[in-house]
Design an enzyme around this catalytic site. Sequence first.
Site, PDB file in Angstrom:
ATOM      1  N   GLY A   1       4.066  21.605 -33.091  1.00 52.06           N
ATOM      2  CA  GLY A   1       2.986  21.471 -32.027  1.00 52.06           C
ATOM      3  C   GLY A   1       2.381  20.192 -32.295  1.00 52.06           C
ATOM      4  O   GLY A   1       1.528  19.719 -31.142  1.00 52.06           O
TER       5      GLY A   1
ATOM      6  N   ASP B   1      14.190   9.072 -32.754  1.00 49.25           N
ATOM      7  CA  ASP B   1      13.370  10.160 -31.948  1.00 49.25           C
ATOM      8  C   ASP B   1      12.165   9.620 -31.441  1.00 49.25           C
ATOM      9  O   ASP B   1      11.136   9.682 -32.228  1.00 49.25           O
ATOM     10  CB  ASP B   1      13.088  11.282 -33.108  1.00 49.25           C
ATOM     11  CG  ASP B   1      12.437  12.585 -32.614  1.00 49.25           C
ATOM     12  OD1 ASP B   1      12.531  12.632 -31.192  1.00 49.25           O
ATOM     13  OD2 ASP B   1      11.759  13.291 -33.136  1.00 49.25           O
TER      14      ASP B   1
ATOM     15  N   SER C   1       4.420  17.595 -32.814  1.00 55.64           N
ATOM     16  CA  SER C   1       5.273  16.483 -32.569  1.00 55.64           C
ATOM     17  C   SER C   1       4.872  15.607 -31.490  1.00 55.64           C
ATOM     18  O   SER C   1       4.339  16.184 -30.591  1.00 55.64           O
ATOM     19  CB  SER C   1       6.652  17.436 -32.012  1.00 55.64           C
ATOM     20  OG  SER C   1       7.331  18.006 -33.023  1.00 55.64           O
ATOM     21  N   GLY C   2       5.315  14.408 -31.707  1.00 55.99           N
ATOM     22  CA  GLY C   2       5.303  13.181 -30.527  1.00 55.99           C
ATOM     23  C   GLY C   2       3.591  12.649 -31.054  1.00 55.99           C
ATOM     24  O   GLY C   2       3.497  11.522 -30.420  1.00 55.99           O
TER      25      GLY C   2
ATOM     26  N   HIS D   1      12.470  14.389 -29.137  1.00 52.04           N
ATOM     27  CA  HIS D   1      12.924  15.815 -29.255  1.00 52.04           C
ATOM     28  C   HIS D   1      11.990  16.643 -28.620  1.00 52.04           C
ATOM     29  O   HIS D   1      12.288  17.939 -28.243  1.00 52.04           O
ATOM     30  CB  HIS D   1      12.924  16.288 -30.630  1.00 52.04           C
ATOM     31  CG  HIS D   1      11.629  16.472 -31.414  1.00 52.04           C
ATOM     32  ND1 HIS D   1      10.940  15.488 -32.153  1.00 52.04           N
ATOM     33  CD2 HIS D   1      10.821  17.612 -31.244  1.00 52.04           C
ATOM     34  CE1 HIS D   1       9.800  16.186 -32.565  1.00 52.04           C
ATOM     35  NE2 HIS D   1       9.765  17.466 -32.250  1.00 52.04           N
TER      36      HIS D   1
END
Length: 358
Positions: free
Chosen positions: A239, A144, A241-242, A94
């Site tokens: 922020g 995701d 994310s990932g 995402h």
Amino acid sequence: MNTDFRAGFSGVISGLFFSAVILSHFIILANGDSQIACGQRAVSVKTSQSRIVGGRDAVEGAWPWQVSLQVISKQAHVCGATVISQWWLLSAAHCFPSTNGLNNKSHWRAVMGLRDLSIYSEWTITRKIDALILHEKYNNIQNDIAVLKVDRVIGFGDYIRAACLPKPDKFHIEKWNHCHVTGWGLMEQNGAPTRILQEAGVKLISLETCQQVNWYGSSVTDKMICAGFAGGGIDACQGDSGGPLSCQLKGTERFYVVGVVSWGQGCAQRFKPGVYTSTSIYGDWIEQKTGILISQSEDAGVEFDNGDSGAESLEEKQSVPTPVSYGVEQPISLVRRNSPGRSIPLLNLIIVLYHFCS
């Protein structure tokens, strides 16, 4: 050292051999160890149980596999990622929405060896993205996960290393402890982002608990991991994310990236812990896309060669698929959690050897 350079030929050979040994030692100090195991830190760190949301600054080198993914045009941090080999990074699908063109690899750069977003240390390195691969069935919060191939080999050392990847299998909570989420996300919901890398100790939460009606219900699947606390207060936020959910395999000192920061309802709310993509569930997919042989690791980790020749041979063996993107916007109710030693010049090495041997 009283070496007599006027000795016979055998003495010269011995001297040259000894000098070569010393030279090789200095080269290792300059460029980092040639074999660095995944998931091991070079620094001794007492990790925290504090929060990313209002949390604690991470110690330099505490999380050497942490990556800042930045939009080149703005030179701004957007998402996190994890170093999983000398060529590959792991992140969340995402982070790369097709609606604003961020599914184009040319918009991104990866920065490693970074603690303060405003200060690049001598060991900090930047890489462009050579391939951006999102899961083919990515849709909203499902599947995701993404992998990114960098354009040049990543040299490992004290401040840049790879996290281990768990063997492809169903996720088992009882195998892991000392879990932490890290990132440069918001310090509180709707608050300001942090400049310094934050760390937070979190507790793994069972799927059955997380699927309770007053928690997340059926939105959480067996391809996801919940981590945090029932009472809230400690969580990832936008922020982050990932980025990695790093846990130690019980009985070892190695950290594995067991989850990828994915989504949550708000940040640090009661009964709404962070939700992560389970990397063990997607182990076969990661293996297929990157060529990293996770299934042969036996959860014992793998070692990465810190040499260009090894990296080149790895690249030759890997077939990089054509990058694809299946970006879908998230629902409004859910919140995305969007050492090398110093270089020693050759002349300095010669001077050091001269003084050492004379």
